[in-house]
Design an enzyme around this catalytic site. Structure first.
Site, short mmCIF file in Angstrom:
data_model
loop_
_atom_site.label_atom_id
_atom_site.label_comp_id
_atom_site.label_asym_id
_atom_site.label_seq_id
_atom_site.Cartn_x
_atom_site.Cartn_y
_atom_site.Cartn_z
N SER A 1 4.04 -2.32 -8.63
CA SER A 1 3.20 -3.30 -9.31
C SER A 1 2.90 -4.47 -8.37
O SER A 1 3.55 -4.66 -7.34
CB SER A 1 3.87 -3.81 -10.58
OG SER A 1 5.10 -4.46 -10.28
N HIS A 2 1.91 -5.27 -8.76
CA HIS A 2 1.48 -6.37 -7.88
C HIS A 2 2.61 -7.35 -7.61
O HIS A 2 2.86 -7.73 -6.46
CB HIS A 2 0.30 -7.10 -8.52
CG HIS A 2 -0.24 -8.22 -7.66
ND1 HIS A 2 -1.07 -8.01 -6.59
CD2 HIS A 2 -0.03 -9.56 -7.71
CE1 HIS A 2 -1.36 -9.16 -6.01
NE2 HIS A 2 -0.74 -10.11 -6.69
N GLY A 3 3.33 -7.74 -8.66
CA GLY A 3 4.41 -8.71 -8.48
C GLY A 3 5.51 -8.19 -7.58
O GLY A 3 6.03 -8.92 -6.72
#
Length: 278
Positions: free
Chosen positions: A232-234
């Site tokens: 995921s981006h985070g």
């Protein structure tokens, strides 16, 4: 349109003398190069030269083509920005004609409704303000609502989730997606604008992370999110900045209090809860 979020983040970095993020990225790059070299040496020592060639080829291809993926997002957002400017310009015209209260109200209309309004204003403009007022009120209700704690099976059946005992919980479990261990005060984030006031050195606790929140990683000490995965981006940005991170911790923004002391273990995926800031 409003650069205050980015400007405030940069101001905090300068005032509190936070580490230069470029130095962190340089260390991450060196670590990645060393890992690739070790893998290649391992293949070669085993006499697996085809595997070594294939591994090196895959790494080089990924480094080249992952940029195209990011460029695609950049171009796509640019097109949406052009559309947004167009609709805002139309909204200002409608506001000047007193058909809507403010230009941003145009985003409460469907695309088909906007097309009908432009094609035949007399047949649509009447009663438009009352429709917009109702939709704005509905939007406010949705914004303040919490998603129900249920699972929906493939056949459409709803099953209630077993909620944790929030009062007595001391540890939370998720996916450790960026190595490291850090103890600090939590900062509960609901919106991008809320991040403007985040003090440096706090552990960012959010429902999810999108690209708009990336500047906060330059002042945060760690990350915990309710949803997300290893890619995921985070999680990806946390690894790039060397921040300990744990994702997919259900209800974490409701369990942890703002200012509460917590410990994030990015190795094991465990978040230890401490006393609230008194």
């Amino acid at each position: 349109e409003d650069p205050s979020f980015v400007l405030q983040t940069m101001r905090e970095i300068l005032i509190h003398n936070r580490p230069d993020p470029r130095e962190s990225l340089r260390r991450q790059e060196e670590t990645g190069q060393q890992a690739v070299a070790e893998m290649l040496q391992c293949f070669r020592s085993q006499g697996a030269m085809p595997r070594a060639w294939l591994f090196g080829r895959l790494v080089a291809s990924y480094r080249d083509f992952v940029l195209l993926r990011e460029n695609l997002k950049y171009r796509l957002v640019g097109r949406f920005n052009s559309l947004r400017k167009m609709f805002l310009a139309l909204g200002r015209i409608l506001e000047q004609r007193d058909w809507i209260a403010e230009c941003d109200d145009i985003f409460y209309l469907c695309h088909e409704e906007i097309c009908r309004l432009v094609a035949d204003p007399s047949g649509v403009a009447e009663g438009l303000k009352s429709v917009l007022a109702q939709r704005k009120q509905e939007h406010q209700v949705y914004t303040q609502s919490t998603a129900p704690d249920i699972w929906v099976t493939l056949d459409g059946q709803e099953m209630p989730m077993n909620l944790p005992d929030w009062e007595n919980v001391t540890t939370l479990h998720g996916i450790g997606c960026s190595p490291g261990r850090v103890t600090g005060l939590a900062y509960i984030l609901d919106t991008v604008r809320g991040g403007v006031a985040m003090p440096p050195g706090r552990i960012l606790v959010a429902p999810f992370i999108d690209p708009g929140l990336t500047p906060l990683f330059m002042t945060a000490a760690g990350l915990v999110t309710e949803i997300g995965g290893t890619l995921s981006h985070g999680a990806t940005v946390a690894r790039e900045y060397g921040l300990p991170a744990v994702v997919r911790v259900p209800h974490v923004t409701r369990i942890i209090k703002d200012g509460q002391q917590i410990t994030v273990d990015g190795f094991t995926g465990v978040v230890h809860l401490g006393p609230s800031e008194g």
